[in-house]
Enzyme design. Structure first.
Site, PDB file in Angstrom:
ATOM      1  N   GLY A  94      -3.213  10.205  42.875  1.00  0.00           N
ATOM      2  CA  GLY A  94      -2.656   9.407  43.114  1.00  0.00           C
ATOM      3  C   GLY A  94      -1.939   9.360  44.877  1.00  0.00           C
TER       4      GLY A  94
ATOM      5  N   GLY B  68      -2.812  17.454  38.457  1.00  0.00           N
ATOM      6  CA  GLY B  68      -4.122  17.345  37.865  1.00  0.00           C
ATOM      7  C   GLY B  68      -5.011  18.420  38.897  1.00  0.00           C
TER       8      GLY B  68
ATOM      9  N   THR C 163       2.985  15.041  45.205  1.00  0.00           N
ATOM     10  CA  THR C 163       3.405  13.300  43.980  1.00  0.00           C
ATOM     11  C   THR C 163       4.485  12.496  44.423  1.00  0.00           C
ATOM     12  OG1 THR C 163       4.164  13.105  41.672  1.00  0.00           O
ATOM     13  CG2 THR C 163       4.167  15.052  42.734  1.00  0.00           C
TER      14      THR C 163
ATOM     15  N   ASP D  50       6.463  11.620  42.517  1.00  0.00           N
ATOM     16  CA  ASP D  50       7.306  11.353  40.774  1.00  0.00           C
ATOM     17  C   ASP D  50       8.080  13.164  41.057  1.00  0.00           C
ATOM     18  OD1 ASP D  50       6.100   9.357  39.834  1.00  0.00           O
ATOM     19  OD2 ASP D  50       5.057   9.807  38.828  1.00  0.00           O
TER      20      ASP D  50
ATOM     21  N   MET E 254       8.528   3.874  39.447  1.00  0.00           N
ATOM     22  CA  MET E 254       7.363   4.584  38.924  1.00  0.00           C
ATOM     23  C   MET E 254       7.830   6.477  38.692  1.00  0.00           C
ATOM     24  SD  MET E 254       3.428   4.901  40.920  1.00  0.00           S
ATOM     25  CE  MET E 254       2.700   3.115  41.419  1.00  0.00           C
ATOM     26  N   GLY E 255       7.348   6.469  37.421  1.00  0.00           N
ATOM     27  CA  GLY E 255       8.567   8.716  37.218  1.00  0.00           C
ATOM     28  C   GLY E 255       7.631   8.336  35.312  1.00  0.00           C
TER      29      GLY E 255
ATOM     30  N   GLU F 168       8.721   4.045  34.873  1.00  0.00           N
ATOM     31  CA  GLU F 168       8.576   3.279  33.710  1.00  0.00           C
ATOM     32  C   GLU F 168       8.329   4.525  32.778  1.00  0.00           C
ATOM     33  OE1 GLU F 168       4.540   3.468  35.289  1.00  0.00           O
ATOM     34  OE2 GLU F 168       5.385   5.856  36.459  1.00  0.00           O
TER      35      GLU F 168
ATOM     36  N   HIS G 138       3.782   0.424  43.133  1.00  0.00           N
ATOM     37  CA  HIS G 138       2.616   1.305  43.452  1.00  0.00           C
ATOM     38  C   HIS G 138       3.723   0.541  45.143  1.00  0.00           C
ATOM     39  CE1 HIS G 138       0.133   0.985  40.216  1.00  0.00           C
ATOM     40  NE2 HIS G 138      -0.890   1.627  40.798  1.00  0.00           N
TER      41      HIS G 138
HETATM   42  O1  F6P Z   1       1.382   9.026  41.271  1.00  0.00           O
HETATM   43  C1  F6P Z   1       2.414   9.464  39.906  1.00  0.00           C
HETATM   44  C2  F6P Z   1       2.310   8.414  39.886  1.00  0.00           C
HETATM   45  O2  F6P Z   1       3.002   7.208  40.629  1.00  0.00           O
HETATM   46  C3  F6P Z   1       2.788   7.855  38.153  1.00  0.00           C
HETATM   47  O3  F6P Z   1       4.092   7.711  38.554  1.00  0.00           O
HETATM   48  C4  F6P Z   1       1.986   6.316  37.873  1.00  0.00           C
HETATM   49  O4  F6P Z   1       2.226   6.572  36.665  1.00  0.00           O
HETATM   50  C5  F6P Z   1       0.514   6.679  38.337  1.00  0.00           C
HETATM   51  O5  F6P Z   1       1.062   7.323  39.939  1.00  0.00           O
HETATM   52  C6  F6P Z   1       0.240   4.909  38.707  1.00  0.00           C
HETATM   53  O6  F6P Z   1      -1.108   5.434  39.078  1.00  0.00           O
HETATM   54  P1  F6P Z   1      -2.149   4.296  39.235  1.00  0.00           P
HETATM   55  O7  F6P Z   1      -1.923   2.952  39.416  1.00  0.00           O
HETATM   56  O8  F6P Z   1      -2.954   4.737  40.888  1.00  0.00           O
HETATM   57  O9  F6P Z   1      -2.610   4.722  38.092  1.00  0.00           O
END
Ligand code: F6P
Length: 369
Positions: free
Chosen positions: A15, A126, A147, A149, A191-192, A244, A293
């Protein structure tokens, strides 16, 4: 003996996070100072694995001129992806079934053919796991921790986190007045996925009354009690921040789409779920705001810009010193290098004994436990 470095590549994976462009810029400029050429790989490793898709090349030359003026911009000029891990790449077989195939050999061949001497891989868990595998197969690699997160181990922080927290906290500031005017409960989902760092920091900074994080299974009756206690003191509104990935004691995370070949599970919906129960049990008008996002967009804060540039230039210095298989990390007051194998596959959640959590508890914030 490893070849003297003349050409390096950089890729951004997973992400996006504010600060990626600042890393790219700092790598390109500091590499150019050493006389090295720098190449950008498009969309993670897709620029190599699917080069035919890109009319102007999946891998292209980056010069200081090409990265001028991008340090303050969100996103990544290289593009990114969180699908299609080259270690387990989903491929359609001749019988129509989908199988995961290791395509890292193609990446190594590409580096050899293009005479690219090293890689700076910018990403989260990843991407750094892939970087570690490439290093073990003989590529010179340095990782840069990214990240929003903040869930990477062995670094005090990742770039992108401060920007996400800053924005979430500004949103909470705005929600106080509308929540108070209407005597409402506001549930704010951030997010998290598996770590509650954003919720914890934004919640403390933005004056939340309850914070629910994946590390602490919650009981909503405890949150309702907190809301009603505030009411009884004449504080007729409450702000609840929820990560989340938070889950009820004995229950499950809110999953929108389960993990499938080539893609991790997608989370979402916990805010709605919680708001429904809080409204029912507290009898208070409740609204939900999902920041999602929005936390990944926008310009990096000055902290993240500086962190990104410290990481990017340290990656180049590390390569010049002959390092490989390491990630640049922040260990206050300086950056240092930690082995990729000590980072790959390890998640850093909020430790139960950390003073930030204790700070929140001492300030009277409820964690639903
Ligand atoms: O960047 C990490 C993150 O923000 C997570 O907290 C979230 O679950 C994920 O990305 C969502 O990613 P995408 O919607 O781009 O698949």
């Amino acid at each position: 003996m490893a070849r003297h470095i003349r050409r390096i590549a950089i890729c951004t994976g997973g992400g996006d996070a504010p600060g990626l462009n600042a890393v790219i810029r700092s790598v390109v400029i500091s590499a150019a100072k050493r006389g090295w050429e720098c190449y950008g790989i498009r969309e993670g490793y897709n620029g190599i694995l699917f080069h035919e898709r890109y009319p102007d090349g999946g891998v292209f030359r980056l010069t200081p001129e090409k990265v001028r003026g991008i340090g303050h911009l969100g996103g990544t000029m290289l593009g990114t992806t969180n699908k299609g891990n080259p270690l387990q790449f989903p491929m359609k077989m001749s019988d129509g079934t989908i199988k995961e195939v290791d395509r890292t050999g193609e990446i190594l061949d590409f580096f050899a053919k293009q005479e690219l001497d090293a890689l700076v891989s910018v990403g989260g868990d990843g991407s750094l796991t892939i970087a570690n595998a490439l290093h073990q197969k003989g590529l010179r690699v340095i990782g840069v921790p990214k990240t929003i997160d903040n869930d990477l181990d062995k670094t005090f922080t990742t770039f992108g986190f401060d920007t996400a927290v800053d924005f979430a906290s500004a949103c909470l500031d705005r929600l106080h007045s509308t929540a108070e005017s209407h005597q409402r409960v506001m549930v704010v989902e951030v997010m998290g996925r598996y770590a509650g760092w954003i919720a914890l920091h934004a919640g403390i900074s933005g004056g939340a009354h309850a914070i629910l994080i994946p590390e602490i299974p919650y009981d909503l009756d405890k949150v309702v009690a907190k809301i009603l206690r505030r009411d009884s003191l004449g504080r007729m509104y409450s702000i609840v921040v929820v990560a989340e990935g938070a889950e009820p004691a004995g229950g499950h995370r809110a999953i929108v789409a389960p993990a499938e070949i080539g893609h991790a599970e997608r989370l979402g919906g916990i805010g709605e779920r919680i708001a429904r129960v809080l409204q029912e049990r507290s009898d208070k008008d409740t609204r939900v705001v999902v920041l999602g996002h929005l936390l990944r967009g926008g310009s990096p804060t000055s902290f993240d810009r500086v962190a990104a540039m410290r990481f990017g230039t340290a990656a180049v210095r590390g390569l010049a010193e002959g390092l490989s298989g390491v990630m640049v990390a922040l260990a206050f007051p300086n950056v240092n290098y930690v082995a990729l194998e000590d980072v790959a596959g390890r998640m850093k959640g909020v430790p139960m004994d950390c003073d930030t959590l204790q700070t929140a508890r001492d300030m009277g914030i409820c964690f639903g436990d």
